[in-house]
Write an enzyme that holds these catalytic residues in place. Structure first.
Site, PDB file in Angstrom:
ATOM      1  N   ASN A   9      54.472  26.142  32.291  1.00 55.64           N
ATOM      2  CA  ASN A   9      55.813  26.682  32.073  1.00 55.64           C
ATOM      3  C   ASN A   9      56.002  26.802  30.559  1.00 55.64           C
ATOM      4  O   ASN A   9      56.240  25.805  29.884  1.00 55.64           O
ATOM      5  CB  ASN A   9      56.858  25.734  32.688  1.00 55.64           C
ATOM      6  N   TRP A  10      55.871  28.016  30.074  1.00 55.44           N
ATOM      7  CA  TRP A  10      55.911  28.206  28.608  1.00 55.44           C
ATOM      8  C   TRP A  10      57.328  28.222  28.055  1.00 55.44           C
ATOM      9  O   TRP A  10      57.518  28.298  26.836  1.00 55.44           O
ATOM     10  CB  TRP A  10      55.180  29.506  28.233  1.00 55.44           C
ATOM     11  N   LYS A  11      58.287  28.180  28.961  1.00 54.38           N
ATOM     12  CA  LYS A  11      59.714  28.176  28.560  1.00 54.38           C
ATOM     13  C   LYS A  11      59.991  29.313  27.569  1.00 54.38           C
ATOM     14  O   LYS A  11      59.407  30.384  27.679  1.00 54.38           O
ATOM     15  CB  LYS A  11      60.101  26.813  27.986  1.00 54.38           C
ATOM     16  N   HIS A  95      64.567  24.918  38.009  1.00 53.92           N
ATOM     17  CA  HIS A  95      64.133  24.003  36.948  1.00 53.92           C
ATOM     18  C   HIS A  95      65.363  23.253  36.442  1.00 53.92           C
ATOM     19  O   HIS A  95      66.461  23.810  36.391  1.00 53.92           O
ATOM     20  CB  HIS A  95      63.472  24.808  35.821  1.00 53.92           C
ATOM     21  N   GLU A  97      66.374  22.597  33.625  1.00 47.22           N
ATOM     22  CA  GLU A  97      67.071  23.275  32.512  1.00 47.22           C
ATOM     23  C   GLU A  97      67.969  24.395  33.050  1.00 47.22           C
ATOM     24  O   GLU A  97      69.047  24.646  32.519  1.00 47.22           O
ATOM     25  CB  GLU A  97      66.045  23.795  31.492  1.00 47.22           C
ATOM     26  N   GLU A 167      60.033  17.057  39.588  1.00 43.51           N
ATOM     27  CA  GLU A 167      60.148  16.871  38.146  1.00 43.51           C
ATOM     28  C   GLU A 167      61.299  15.921  37.835  1.00 43.51           C
ATOM     29  O   GLU A 167      62.464  16.347  37.785  1.00 43.51           O
ATOM     30  CB  GLU A 167      60.436  18.211  37.467  1.00 43.51           C
ATOM     31  N   GLY A 173      59.856  16.871  28.946  1.00 36.90           N
ATOM     32  CA  GLY A 173      59.925  17.091  27.501  1.00 36.90           C
ATOM     33  C   GLY A 173      60.226  15.836  26.705  1.00 36.90           C
ATOM     34  O   GLY A 173      60.551  15.903  25.520  1.00 36.90           O
ATOM     35  N   SER A 212      56.093  15.667  31.438  1.00 35.06           N
ATOM     36  CA  SER A 212      55.185  15.148  30.412  1.00 35.06           C
ATOM     37  C   SER A 212      53.772  14.887  30.932  1.00 35.06           C
ATOM     38  O   SER A 212      53.102  13.956  30.497  1.00 35.06           O
ATOM     39  CB  SER A 212      55.767  13.895  29.751  1.00 35.06           C
ATOM     40  N   GLY A 233      54.936  21.686  30.874  1.00 32.03           N
ATOM     41  CA  GLY A 233      55.655  22.358  29.808  1.00 32.03           C
ATOM     42  C   GLY A 233      54.867  22.286  28.510  1.00 32.03           C
ATOM     43  O   GLY A 233      53.955  23.078  28.262  1.00 32.03           O
ATOM     44  N   GLY A 234      55.199  21.313  27.677  1.00 33.77           N
ATOM     45  CA  GLY A 234      54.628  21.194  26.330  1.00 33.77           C
ATOM     46  C   GLY A 234      53.108  21.340  26.279  1.00 33.77           C
ATOM     47  O   GLY A 234      52.577  22.103  25.465  1.00 33.77           O
TER      48      GLY A 234
HETATM   49  C1  PEP Z   1      58.667  21.436  32.521  1.00 28.83           C
HETATM   50  O1  PEP Z   1      59.350  22.037  31.711  1.00 28.83           O
HETATM   51  O2  PEP Z   1      58.621  21.858  33.685  1.00 28.83           O
HETATM   52  C2  PEP Z   1      57.944  20.248  32.078  1.00 28.83           C
HETATM   53  C3  PEP Z   1      57.397  19.479  32.969  1.00 28.83           C
HETATM   54  O3  PEP Z   1      57.893  20.045  30.725  1.00 28.83           O
HETATM   55  P1  PEP Z   1      57.005  18.925  29.974  1.00 28.83           P
HETATM   56  O4  PEP Z   1      55.631  18.966  30.546  1.00 28.83           O
HETATM   57  O5  PEP Z   1      57.054  19.313  28.532  1.00 28.83           O
HETATM   58  O6  PEP Z   1      57.661  17.613  30.248  1.00 28.83           O
END
Ligand code: PEP
Length: 254
Positions: A9-11, A95, A97, A167, A173, A212, A233-234
């Site tokens: 997920n590149w956001k 998600h 967010e 999640e 994040g 994470s 994500g990251g």
């Molecule tokens: C996400 O945004 O779905 C996510 C899991 O982010 P991260 O891996 O950065 O926690």
């Protein structure tokens, strides 16, 4: 047979140039084995660039959101027909967010899941509890009620073509990760919630962990019986980290 899915997920990150470079590295190292899906979800404005660049690679493409409306006066939105037109296969929905910043309720998320299924794309339905809800002992109840609203909308049959991503909001994040045992407990609870409606659909459902996940913790998480991949994500913005997670996912299928 359950698929293992590693989804990036590149956001809201990247430029056409940085995405081209990131994808060159990801497609260059992507693993092509049965049952493993490598998925990238770029910002919507780069979807067609990413679909074109992955055309010959074992890499699927997803959007991070979509409107449930078919077309019309919805400034700033995009439709499922547009995603189909681009060759997009998956759509992340719900998600945290989107839920917390953009006010998407369980009902809105459920409506979007129904629309995505109707369009024959694959929803990646995100569920998860906040830290407050976990500390109050309500993690399983929150996740189960988020899933129930979708169940009421699409029925158990909808979950035959849906992917779930668990999640925990407090892990997204933040660098905090659920322990493999805690994550496994929630994944198993999700599967047994759905198994009460249809054991076969529940057994074949891919349930991803997100929060994470990175190159260092992926193998241990993915080794859990009910963790069938990751939503990342990251760590998905660094090709080497992302590919290490993909390799751990491939290993977990052996
Ligand atoms: C996400 O945004 O779905 C996510 C899991 O982010 P991260 O891996 O950065 O926690």
């Amino acid at each position: 047979m359950r698929k293992t899915i590693v989804a990036g997920n590149w956001k809201m990150n990247g430029t056409s140039e940085s995405i081209k470079a990131l994808l060159e590295n990801i497609t260059g190292g992507a693993i092509n084995i049965d049952g493993l899906v490598t998925l990238v979800c770029p910002p919507a404005v780069y979807l067609s660039q990413v679909v074109a660049q992955t055309a010959d690679a074992p890499v699927s493409v997803g959007a991070q959101n979509v409107s449930a409306q078919p077309k019309g006066a919805y400034t700033g939105e995009w439709s499922l027909e547009m995603l189909q037109d681009l060759g997009c296969e998956y759509v992340i929905l719900g998600h945290s967010e989107r839920r917390s910043i953009f006010g998407e309720s369980d009902a809105i998320v459920a409506e979007k899941v129904a629309a995505v299924l109707e369009a024959e794309l694959v929803p990646v339905l995100c569920v998860g509890e906040t830290l407050e809800q976990r500390e109050a002992g309500n993690a399983l109840a929150v996740v189960s009620s988020q899933i129930d609203v979708v169940l009421q909308q699409v029925g158990i049959e909808g979950f035959a073509s849906t992917v779930i991503a668990y999640e925990p909001v407090w892990a997204i994040g933040t660098g905090l990760t659920a322990t493999p045992e805690d994550a496994q407990a929630v994944h198993a609870a999700i599967r047994s919630q759905l198994a009460k409606h249809d054991a076969n659909i529940a057994e074949n459902l891919s349930i991803l962990y997100g929060g994470s996940m990175n190159a260092a913790n992926a193998a241990e998480l993915l080794a859990q019986q009910d963790i069938d991949g990751g939503l990342i994500g990251g760590a998905s913005l660094k090709a080497d980290e992302f590919l290490t997670i993909c390799a751990a996912a491939a290993e977990s299928r052996k």
